[in-house]
Design an enzyme around this catalytic site. Structure first.
Site, mmCIF file in Angstrom:
data_model
loop_
_atom_site.group_PDB
_atom_site.id
_atom_site.type_symbol
_atom_site.label_atom_id
_atom_site.label_comp_id
_atom_site.label_asym_id
_atom_site.label_seq_id
_atom_site.Cartn_x
_atom_site.Cartn_y
_atom_site.Cartn_z
ATOM 1 N N HIS A 85 1.025 -1.099 -0.035
ATOM 2 C CA HIS A 85 0.055 0.141 0.009
ATOM 3 C C HIS A 85 0.940 1.184 0.129
ATOM 4 C CE1 HIS A 85 -3.065 3.103 1.355
ATOM 5 N NE2 HIS A 85 -3.820 2.179 1.065
ATOM 6 N N GLU A 154 -3.999 2.552 -7.052
ATOM 7 C CA GLU A 154 -4.515 3.734 -6.317
ATOM 8 C C GLU A 154 -3.571 4.874 -6.494
ATOM 9 O OE1 GLU A 154 -6.694 1.965 -2.596
ATOM 10 O OE2 GLU A 154 -4.551 1.678 -2.275
ATOM 11 N N GLY A 160 -7.784 8.907 0.522
ATOM 12 C CA GLY A 160 -8.216 9.597 1.582
ATOM 13 C C GLY A 160 -8.361 11.197 1.378
HETATM 14 C C1 PEP Z 1 -6.922 2.885 0.888
HETATM 15 O O1 PEP Z 1 -6.750 2.863 2.030
HETATM 16 O O2 PEP Z 1 -6.723 2.006 -0.008
HETATM 17 C C2 PEP Z 1 -7.739 3.977 0.112
HETATM 18 C C3 PEP Z 1 -8.164 3.898 -1.081
HETATM 19 O O3 PEP Z 1 -8.390 4.818 1.101
HETATM 20 P P1 PEP Z 1 -9.791 6.065 0.620
HETATM 21 O O4 PEP Z 1 -10.891 5.003 0.285
HETATM 22 O O5 PEP Z 1 -9.907 6.550 2.025
HETATM 23 O O6 PEP Z 1 -9.052 6.904 -0.410
#
Ligand code: PEP
Length: 226
Positions: A85, A154, A160
């Site tokens: 992550h 991501e 976040g």
């Molecule tokens: C994550 O923790 O992988 C994430 C996508 O967080 P959020 O949904 O809060 O953006």
């Protein structure tokens, strides 16, 4: 066919009781495969049909203080592990370490959810994003069986922040990862909520979602998985 929706609780909540209540409030009925990833200390106390870990170490046993063993996770019935992550990469985790962790998870029948992503601003050029993803994926997946790995894309700026990428961008990255790396399931993560989740899930090459903040709000998360 249903998609894969993964709840990343990160370092929340603080108590066993809250963790149990949160899991109890999440519906077990969904057209999708839903995985809850609580913090490690709660993996034994949270009841849900599919559980995932937020990290895993590349060794099963030995002098590795503080690490999380894939063998122990397997013994607990954990089926998935989030690996690499961006919040861990920002603490220094490398793609080479991500690869070792994914290999160890596979050895213990745990499906690795290998996270990749780039960009500190929404304006980041798509070609530049793909360049960085290519590097991360080349290093994180080398020698591993693609068909057994889930990749989560991501964009760092979206995590976040309350600002998600567009479904169209997620779809383009999904196509890239599927065709270049033969990965069957490519998740999108980054500020997914109950307003935008359906449009991501409607993309043919978005295989599901990695949800952080909204997964801590059971009513909203239940709408996402419904
Ligand atoms: C994550 O923790 O992988 C994430 C996508 O967080 P959020 O949904 O809060 O953006």
């Amino acid at each position: 066919m249903g998609k894969l929706i993964v709840a990343n609780w990160k370092l929340n909540p603080l108590t066993v009781l809250e963790a149990q209540h949160l899991a109890e409030a999440i519906s077990e009925v969904s057209p999708h495969r839903v995985v809850l990833c609580p913090p490690t200390p709660f993996l034994t106390v949270v009841k849900y049909s599919l559980l995932g870990a937020q990290d895993v170490f590349w060794k099963a046993k030995g002098p590795f203080t503080g690490q999380v063993s894939p063998a122990m996770l397997q013994n607990l019935g954990v089926k998935y592990a989030i690996i690499g992550h961006s919040e861990r990469r920002s603490l220094g985790e490398t793609s080479q370490e991500v690869r070792e962790k994914a290999a160890a998870a596979l050895e213990y029948n745990i499906t690795p959810i290998v996270c990749v992503g780039h960009g500190t601003t929404v304006e980041q050029d798509e070609l530049e994003v793909v360049d960085v993803l290519r590097q991360q994926l080349d290093d994180s997946l080398v020698g591993l069986p693609a068909e057994k790995i889930v990749v989560a894309y991501e964009p760092v700026w979206a995590i976040g922040s309350g600002k998600a990428a567009t479904p169209d961008h997620a779809e383009k990255i999904g196509i890239f990862v599927q065709t270049k790396y033969q990965i069957k399931t490519v998740l999108y993560g980054g500020s997914v909520n109950d307003t935008n989740s359906a449009s991501f899930l409607a993309q043919p090459h978005v295989g599901g979602l990695l949800v952080g903040t909204a997964s801590l709000r059971p009513d909203e998360f239940n709408r996402i998985i419904a």
